[in-house]
Design a protein around this motif. Sequence first.
Motif, PDB file in Angstrom:
ATOM      1  N   SER A 154       0.834  -1.200   0.000  1.00 42.19           N
ATOM      2  CA  SER A 154       0.000   0.000   0.000  1.00 42.19           C
ATOM      3  C   SER A 154       0.869   1.250   0.000  1.00 42.19           C
ATOM      4  CB  SER A 154      -0.942   0.010   1.212  1.00 42.19           C
ATOM      5  OG  SER A 154      -0.208   0.099   2.427  1.00 42.19           O
ATOM      6  N   ALA A 155       2.007   1.210   0.718  1.00 38.57           N
ATOM      7  CA  ALA A 155       2.917   2.356   0.737  1.00 38.57           C
ATOM      8  C   ALA A 155       3.479   2.609  -0.649  1.00 38.57           C
ATOM      9  CB  ALA A 155       4.038   2.122   1.733  1.00 38.57           C
ATOM     10  N   ARG A 156       3.896   1.544  -1.337  1.00 33.87           N
ATOM     11  CA  ARG A 156       4.441   1.707  -2.695  1.00 33.87           C
ATOM     12  C   ARG A 156       3.379   2.300  -3.612  1.00 33.87           C
ATOM     13  NH1 ARG A 156       8.419   0.181  -6.331  1.00 33.87           N
ATOM     14  NH2 ARG A 156       9.740  -0.565  -4.642  1.00 33.87           N
ATOM     15  N   ALA A 157       2.152   1.871  -3.474  1.00 32.12           N
ATOM     16  CA  ALA A 157       1.083   2.397  -4.322  1.00 32.12           C
ATOM     17  C   ALA A 157       0.895   3.898  -4.099  1.00 32.12           C
ATOM     18  CB  ALA A 157      -0.220   1.654  -4.029  1.00 32.12           C
ATOM     19  N   VAL A 158       0.956   4.323  -2.833  1.00 29.16           N
ATOM     20  CA  VAL A 158       0.838   5.753  -2.525  1.00 29.16           C
ATOM     21  C   VAL A 158       2.029   6.519  -3.082  1.00 29.16           C
ATOM     22  CG1 VAL A 158       0.797   7.461  -0.661  1.00 29.16           C
ATOM     23  CG2 VAL A 158      -0.586   5.390  -0.469  1.00 29.16           C
ATOM     24  N   LEU A 159       3.227   5.975  -2.881  1.00 31.39           N
ATOM     25  CA  LEU A 159       4.448   6.649  -3.317  1.00 31.39           C
ATOM     26  C   LEU A 159       4.513   6.794  -4.834  1.00 31.39           C
ATOM     27  CD1 LEU A 159       6.974   4.936  -0.887  1.00 31.39           C
ATOM     28  CD2 LEU A 159       6.271   7.335  -0.854  1.00 31.39           C
ATOM     29  N   GLU A 160       3.966   5.837  -5.557  1.00 36.30           N
ATOM     30  CA  GLU A 160       4.026   5.886  -7.011  1.00 36.30           C
ATOM     31  C   GLU A 160       3.165   6.997  -7.595  1.00 36.30           C
ATOM     32  OE1 GLU A 160       3.121   1.841  -8.006  1.00 36.30           O
ATOM     33  OE2 GLU A 160       5.248   1.235  -7.969  1.00 36.30           O
ATOM     34  N   THR A 161       2.352   7.646  -6.754  1.00 39.69           N
ATOM     35  CA  THR A 161       1.553   8.785  -7.216  1.00 39.69           C
ATOM     36  C   THR A 161       2.251  10.113  -6.928  1.00 39.69           C
ATOM     37  OG1 THR A 161       0.343   9.066  -5.121  1.00 39.69           O
ATOM     38  CG2 THR A 161      -0.540   7.475  -6.703  1.00 39.69           C
ATOM     39  N   SER A 162       3.467  10.056  -6.371  1.00 40.80           N
ATOM     40  CA  SER A 162       4.166  11.267  -5.931  1.00 40.80           C
ATOM     41  C   SER A 162       4.786  12.059  -7.076  1.00 40.80           C
ATOM     42  CB  SER A 162       5.273  10.898  -4.940  1.00 40.80           C
ATOM     43  OG  SER A 162       6.318  10.210  -5.611  1.00 40.80           O
ATOM     44  N   GLY A 163       4.987  11.405  -8.223  1.00 43.48           N
ATOM     45  CA  GLY A 163       5.643  12.069  -9.332  1.00 43.48           C
ATOM     46  C   GLY A 163       7.109  11.717  -9.459  1.00 43.48           C
ATOM     47  N   LEU A 164       7.679  11.049  -8.440  1.00 42.57           N
ATOM     48  CA  LEU A 164       9.062  10.587  -8.506  1.00 42.57           C
ATOM     49  C   LEU A 164       9.076   9.069  -8.630  1.00 42.57           C
ATOM     50  CD1 LEU A 164      11.054  12.621  -5.818  1.00 42.57           C
ATOM     51  CD2 LEU A 164      10.899  13.020  -8.277  1.00 42.57           C
ATOM     52  N   PRO A 165      10.062   8.508  -9.343  1.00 40.64           N
ATOM     53  CA  PRO A 165      10.138   7.047  -9.435  1.00 40.64           C
ATOM     54  C   PRO A 165      10.464   6.429  -8.087  1.00 40.64           C
ATOM     55  CG  PRO A 165      12.087   8.077 -10.391  1.00 40.64           C
ATOM     56  CD  PRO A 165      11.129   9.186 -10.109  1.00 40.64           C
ATOM     57  N   VAL A 166       9.869   5.276  -7.831  1.00 42.13           N
ATOM     58  CA  VAL A 166      10.162   4.510  -6.619  1.00 42.13           C
ATOM     59  C   VAL A 166      11.139   3.409  -7.013  1.00 42.13           C
ATOM     60  CG1 VAL A 166       9.202   3.152  -4.718  1.00 42.13           C
ATOM     61  CG2 VAL A 166       7.827   4.969  -5.778  1.00 42.13           C
ATOM     62  N   LEU A 167      12.304   3.403  -6.381  1.00 39.97           N
ATOM     63  CA  LEU A 167      13.335   2.427  -6.737  1.00 39.97           C
ATOM     64  C   LEU A 167      12.831   1.006  -6.526  1.00 39.97           C
ATOM     65  CD1 LEU A 167      16.456   4.138  -5.124  1.00 39.97           C
ATOM     66  CD2 LEU A 167      15.815   4.128  -7.539  1.00 39.97           C
ATOM     67  N   SER A 168      13.270   0.097  -7.380  1.00 42.37           N
ATOM     68  CA  SER A 168      12.870  -1.299  -7.220  1.00 42.37           C
ATOM     69  C   SER A 168      13.530  -1.921  -5.994  1.00 42.37           C
ATOM     70  CB  SER A 168      13.221  -2.099  -8.474  1.00 42.37           C
ATOM     71  OG  SER A 168      14.621  -2.067  -8.710  1.00 42.37           O
ATOM     72  N   THR A 169      14.734  -1.442  -5.637  1.00 45.20           N
ATOM     73  CA  THR A 169      15.407  -1.916  -4.431  1.00 45.20           C
ATOM     74  C   THR A 169      14.660  -1.419  -3.202  1.00 45.20           C
ATOM     75  OG1 THR A 169      17.552  -1.772  -5.541  1.00 45.20           O
ATOM     76  CG2 THR A 169      17.582  -1.932  -3.139  1.00 45.20           C
ATOM     77  N   GLU A 170      14.433  -2.310  -2.245  1.00 44.18           N
ATOM     78  CA  GLU A 170      13.824  -1.959  -0.971  1.00 44.18           C
ATOM     79  C   GLU A 170      14.722  -2.465   0.148  1.00 44.18           C
ATOM     80  OE1 GLU A 170       9.141  -2.283  -2.433  1.00 44.18           O
ATOM     81  OE2 GLU A 170       9.957  -3.757  -1.024  1.00 44.18           O
ATOM     82  N   LEU A 171      14.895  -1.651   1.184  1.00 41.24           N
ATOM     83  CA  LEU A 171      15.726  -2.043   2.316  1.00 41.24           C
ATOM     84  C   LEU A 171      14.842  -2.569   3.438  1.00 41.24           C
ATOM     85  CD1 LEU A 171      18.307   0.898   2.478  1.00 41.24           C
ATOM     86  CD2 LEU A 171      18.257  -1.115   0.978  1.00 41.24           C
ATOM     87  N   GLY A 172      15.123  -3.788   3.879  1.00 40.29           N
ATOM     88  CA  GLY A 172      14.326  -4.397   4.925  1.00 40.29           C
ATOM     89  C   GLY A 172      14.685  -3.885   6.314  1.00 40.29           C
ATOM     90  N   TYR A 173      13.827  -4.180   7.260  1.00 37.92           N
ATOM     91  CA  TYR A 173      14.086  -3.844   8.663  1.00 37.92           C
ATOM     92  C   TYR A 173      14.963  -4.958   9.224  1.00 37.92           C
ATOM     93  CZ  TYR A 173      13.256  -2.385  13.463  1.00 37.92           C
ATOM     94  OH  TYR A 173      13.416  -1.952  14.761  1.00 37.92           O
TER      95      TYR A 173
END
Length: 227
Positions: A154-173
């Motif tokens: 859900s966070a990625r979906a929100v971020l993808e509407t920001s106008g900036l690309p969301v990197l495919s790499t994600e850093l885990g906790y």
Amino acid sequence: MIIALTGQKGGIGKSTTAVSLAVAALASGRRVLLVDADPQGTVRTWGDVAAEAGHDTPTVMAMGASMHKPGQLPEVAAAYDLTIIDCPPRHGEIARSALMVADIAVYPCGPTAADAWALTAALEVFREAAALRSALKGCILITRKQGRTALGKSARAVLETSGLPVLSTELGYRIAYQESLACGQGVTGYAPRDAAAREITHLLEELEKLHHGQKASRGLATKAAVA
């Protein structure tokens, strides 16, 4: 390449990511400058711990809201292959200064919709800078992700509407990030077989591809202008 890790929110892994990227790049033979622009001084403290432990470290330097001015970071960074700026939260004047010299602005963001909403103010600063510097690129990096959760999607979906690309790499906790920082190391040296090390390696590669694409676009634009 100059990378600025920035954003309004604290506690999302900017300093840890900056250190890990710098150490990974250093290990690959690059000349690396790590700029601590955060008054809290996490990167400088890490540098002191690393030096005391005898670890190889990038050059660590403190700079602030005047880093973009003549004789400051642009001239210093020219001697390095990679410069990484660790920006503080809620210091707009420092972020603006960093964006005046950076090639890529990276916005780490936690894995919740609330984290995504908190990016709004930071992205306004980015848009102001991009209006002045057409070559400036921005991207969003999801951090502190916990597994394959619906929350992360859900966070990625929100971020993808920001106008900036969301990197495919994600850093885990992952605990390896915190442990490596406390030991004065980067995660790729501290736990090279850990998933965190693979994430940082992939992140560095993805940012380099983004930068190379940026340079190629500039070259095409120059040729078109000449033609």
